[in-house]
Write an enzyme that holds these catalytic residues in place. Structure first.
Site, PDB file in Angstrom:
ATOM      1  CG  ASP A   8      -1.720   1.188   1.422  1.00  0.00           C
ATOM      2  OD1 ASP A   8      -2.384   1.581   0.450  1.00  0.00           O
ATOM      3  OD2 ASP A   8      -1.710   1.777   2.527  1.00  0.00           O
ATOM      4  CG  LEU A   9       1.808   5.654  -1.884  1.00  0.00           C
ATOM      5  CD1 LEU A   9       3.304   5.392  -1.990  1.00  0.00           C
ATOM      6  CD2 LEU A   9       1.340   6.396  -3.136  1.00  0.00           C
ATOM      7  CG  ASP A  10      -2.088   7.722   2.742  1.00  0.00           C
ATOM      8  OD1 ASP A  10      -1.207   8.233   3.462  1.00  0.00           O
ATOM      9  OD2 ASP A  10      -3.303   7.937   2.909  1.00  0.00           O
ATOM     10  CB  THR A  16       0.079  11.106   1.100  1.00  0.00           C
ATOM     11  OG1 THR A  16      -0.041   9.687   0.968  1.00  0.00           O
ATOM     12  CG2 THR A  16       1.296  11.564   0.320  1.00  0.00           C
ATOM     13  CE  LYS A  44      -4.825   7.987   8.521  1.00  0.00           C
ATOM     14  NZ  LYS A  44      -3.963   7.750   9.682  1.00  0.00           N
ATOM     15  CB  SER A 114      -1.637   3.005  -3.944  1.00  0.00           C
ATOM     16  OG  SER A 114      -2.266   4.202  -3.526  1.00  0.00           O
ATOM     17  CB  ALA A 115      -7.123   3.268  -2.965  1.00  0.00           C
ATOM     18  CB  SER A 116      -3.540   7.200  -4.327  1.00  0.00           C
ATOM     19  OG  SER A 116      -3.283   8.488  -4.868  1.00  0.00           O
ATOM     20  CE  LYS A 145      -5.831  -0.646  -1.305  1.00  0.00           C
ATOM     21  NZ  LYS A 145      -4.659   0.117  -0.839  1.00  0.00           N
ATOM     22  CD  GLU A 169      -3.834  -1.407   2.692  1.00  0.00           C
ATOM     23  OE1 GLU A 169      -3.910  -0.523   3.577  1.00  0.00           O
ATOM     24  OE2 GLU A 169      -4.154  -1.207   1.512  1.00  0.00           O
ATOM     25  CG  ASP A 170      -2.144   2.681   6.326  1.00  0.00           C
ATOM     26  OD1 ASP A 170      -2.307   2.279   5.153  1.00  0.00           O
ATOM     27  OD2 ASP A 170      -2.575   3.773   6.730  1.00  0.00           O
TER      28      ASP A 170
END
Ligand code: B16
Ligand code: MG
Length: 218
Positions: A8-10, A16, A44, A114-116, A145, A169-170
């Site tokens: 995951d990214l953020d 971010t 998030k 990522s979802a972004s 997600k 994932e966070d």
């Protein structure tokens, strides 16, 4: 032994969340809705469209057309893009650079889940884009997600069986997505919130390849 790690990214590679929060808050205020940091937790890992719906749900008296929704999302994204222009390699969370290198050394593939829609820009700014064998375009999958689609897409594209994948994932929704995909889930953050993950670490600095593989092989 795992063959693919999907990040995951953020909240995992960089933070971010703050910039997302500032941009959503500004947009919400423009239509008379106040959001706070606690509410932001529920955004998030959630896609742009679903995040807007959650915000609009705070005031059922507002009637917003599809066209207006598109405008509001564009407005939020412009503000967000403005805020992330200065992201740099120093903003990578502790331990992530080392983990990416260890994965390479061990010939384990790496994907970004990522979802972004801004993820390609961000990994370029962080100067880590060369580490990724595949970056999932969230616009290419049907469901965001907590649905597993983003994670499944990464495995399918790289031709790896789902049970040979590790997802990191966070977000609560993100860990659910990894589990739904039939992959090994690693949660980063509060153990009480992420108790559905197969393995939880408090901090990215604790993401060690050996420890993850030990748990994976159990
Ligand atoms: P965008 P992740 C998610 O990133 C963020 O956590 C979430 O707050 C954001 O709304 C979503 O991406 C969509 O981002 O508006 O840039 O397309 O945690 O999945 O890396
Ligand atoms: Mg996240």
């Amino acid at each position: 032994y795992p063959k693919l790690f999907i990040f995951d990214l953020d909240g995992v590679i960089t933070d971010t969340a703050e910039q997302h929060y500032v941009a959503w808050k500004e947009m919400a205020q423009s239509i008379g809705i106040e959001i706070d940091r606690e509410f932001n937790e529920s955004l998030k890992g959630v896609s742009r469209g679903d995040s807007l719906d959650k915000i609009l749900n705070l005031n059922h008296n507002l009637h917003v057309s599809e066209e207006q929704k598109t405008e509001l999302m564009e407005k939020k994204n412009e503000a967000y893009r403005e805020l992330i222009t200065s992201i740099e390699p120093e903003d990578i969370y502790p331990g992530i650079g080392e983990l990416l290198e260890r994965l390479r050394e061990n010939s384990i593939k790496i994907a970004l889940g990522s979802a972004s829609k801004n993820a390609p820009f961000i990994i370029k700014q962080l100067q880590i884009e060369h580490h990724f064998d595949y970056v999932v375009d969230p616009a290419s999958v049907e469901n965001g997600k907590p649905a597993p689609d983003i994670f499944l897409k990464a495995a399918d594209e790289l031709d790896v069986a789902y049970e040979e994948c590790v997802g990191i994932e966070d977000a609560i929704a993100g860990v659910t997505a990894i589990n739904e995909a039939g992959m090994f889930s690693v949660g980063v953050g509060d153990e009480a919130q992420l108790d559905h993950a197969d393995y939880v670490v408090a901090d990215t600095a604790e993401l060690k390849l050996e420890a993850i593989i030990d748990r994976f092989d159990e």
